[in-house]
Design an enzyme around this catalytic site. Structure first.
Site, PDB file in Angstrom:
ATOM      1  N   LYS A  21      26.158  26.334  22.999  1.00  0.00           N
ATOM      2  CA  LYS A  21      25.836  25.001  22.463  1.00  0.00           C
ATOM      3  C   LYS A  21      25.712  23.989  23.596  1.00  0.00           C
ATOM      4  O   LYS A  21      24.801  23.150  23.603  1.00  0.00           O
ATOM      5  CB  LYS A  21      26.915  24.560  21.464  1.00  0.00           C
ATOM      6  CG  LYS A  21      26.872  25.347  20.159  1.00  0.00           C
ATOM      7  CD  LYS A  21      28.124  25.157  19.302  1.00  0.00           C
ATOM      8  CE  LYS A  21      28.102  26.121  18.122  1.00  0.00           C
ATOM      9  NZ  LYS A  21      29.334  26.098  17.328  1.00  0.00           N
ATOM     10  N   GLN A  77      35.095  23.164  17.550  1.00  0.00           N
ATOM     11  CA  GLN A  77      34.762  24.579  17.348  1.00  0.00           C
ATOM     12  C   GLN A  77      35.830  25.256  16.478  1.00  0.00           C
ATOM     13  O   GLN A  77      37.021  25.135  16.736  1.00  0.00           O
ATOM     14  CB  GLN A  77      34.661  25.283  18.711  1.00  0.00           C
ATOM     15  CG  GLN A  77      34.257  26.747  18.620  1.00  0.00           C
ATOM     16  CD  GLN A  77      32.848  26.956  18.071  1.00  0.00           C
ATOM     17  OE1 GLN A  77      31.936  26.197  18.370  1.00  0.00           O
ATOM     18  NE2 GLN A  77      32.675  27.983  17.244  1.00  0.00           N
ATOM     19  N   ASP A 119      28.260  18.601  12.771  1.00  0.00           N
ATOM     20  CA  ASP A 119      28.404  19.886  12.077  1.00  0.00           C
ATOM     21  C   ASP A 119      28.285  19.704  10.562  1.00  0.00           C
ATOM     22  O   ASP A 119      28.206  20.675   9.823  1.00  0.00           O
ATOM     23  CB  ASP A 119      29.777  20.506  12.402  1.00  0.00           C
ATOM     24  CG  ASP A 119      29.645  21.805  13.183  1.00  0.00           C
ATOM     25  OD1 ASP A 119      28.514  22.293  13.326  1.00  0.00           O
ATOM     26  OD2 ASP A 119      30.686  22.323  13.633  1.00  0.00           O
TER      27      ASP A 119
END
Ligand code: NAP
Length: 290
Positions: free
Chosen positions: A54, A98, A121
């Site tokens: 990412k 994460q 997200d």
């Protein structure tokens, strides 16, 4: 029938190329460079790889890479204060925590600390509520990636029967909502669904997101259906999905491979969300915004 293989790698690469141009234009227009902050707690090997990918992808399209690495035994208070610091930082457009987090940390509470404006997200309660109500907001990346793949493959969703196998907050539930927004008639199947094959066999579009390797075979697919495989499983011979690819490819009209299907799209959508988040803050609408 031999299915057309939907090439997620190429579609994602094209999207990223376009995003790099959009980021460049955005910086020229606003003088502001979008920033993506990633937080990695602990040293889970798969998470390390995901976060590294990412960060690399963000930098490759001109997004500033901000990274915070916290020890495995970092307390919830430490993770919370890191989120708060990034939330207050005007150089940070998006924050990604994460998952999974080490045991003992309350993932839901920590995710909900991320301001909705920086929730790239799309996993906070507020973002989920905005999606459920059909109001503008940042959407979860993998479901958005599935829709973008279907669009790139020119699959018509209007009035189509779609079955989503899986009802997680990460994939199945938001995806069902996005498919409904596109006027598909959506069924959600899950672990308690009786006779899964007969449910998926009704569908024009089947999305397998159960996390069960080999779950969907040709027996569960209507001839000519489009099959999207979200599942990822590491095996000694490489990555496989929830779909038995060679078997299903004999009946489907189009199918995504694993690897090289949905996976690359997820990161492309994260980058797009970061640019959208930056655009919202500077109040500059973008063509690339979802
Ligand atoms: P999850 O949280 O474990 O949810 C799995 C869902 O599938 C649950 O709703 C579960 O039903 C359902 N399910 C489990 N076994 C089933 C069965 N035998 N038949 C029908 N439904 C079943 O998983 P997730 O986070 O949504 O991820 C799903 C898969 O996608 C995993 O393989 C994951 O690695 C992969 N994934 C890929 C990407 C990507 O970028 N490609 C991104 C995210 C996830 P219940 O609700 O009844 O338990």
């Amino acid at each position: 029938m031999t299915a057309h293989v939907i090439d997620g790698k190429t579609i994602a690469s094209n999207l990223r190329h376009q995003l790099a141009l959009d980021v460049d234009a955005f910086i020229r227009d606003t003088g502001f460079q979008p920033g993506l902050a990633t937080i990695l707690v602990g040293a889970d090997p798969a998470s390390e790889v995901y976060v590294a990918n990412k960060r690399k992808a963000a930098a490759s399209v001109g997004i500033v890479d901000v990274h915070r690495r916290l020890p495995h035994d970092g307390t919830e208070a430490v993770v919370a204060s890191t989120i708060d610091e990034l939330a207050a930082d005007p150089a940070v457009s998006g924050i990604l925590l994460q998952l999974p987090l080490p045991s003992g940390l309350d993932a839901s509470a920590l995710i909900d600390r991320i301001p909705v404006s920086k929730d790239v997200d799309g996993l906070t309660t507020l973002s989920a509520g905005l999606l459920a109500r059909g109001e503008p907001g940042l959407r979860p990346c993998t479901p958005q990636g599935v829709i973008a793949l279907l669009d790139a493959a020119q699959v018509s969703l209007e009035g189509a029967e779609a079955v989503v196998v899986g009802r997680s907050q990460l994939v199945g539930t938001p995806l069902a909502r996005l498919l409904t927004e596109r006027n598909a008639t959506v069924t959600i199947a899950h672990s308690r669904t009786g006779d899964l094959d007969s449910v998926t066999r009704r569908a024009d579009v089947v999305v397998a997101a159960a996390g069960v390797a080999g779950l969907l075979t040709a027996h569960g697919v209507k001839p000519g259906a489009v099959v999207i495989d979200v599942g990822i499983h590491r095996t000694p011979t490489g990555l496989v999905g929830d779909v038995v690819f060679d078997d299903v490819a004999t009946v489907a009209s189009a199918i995504t491979p694993v690897p090289g299907g949905v996976g690359p799209m997820t990161i492309a959508m994260l980058l797009r969300n970061t640019l959208s988040a930056a655009a919202r803050v500077t109040a500059r609408p973008l063509n690339a915004a979802p």
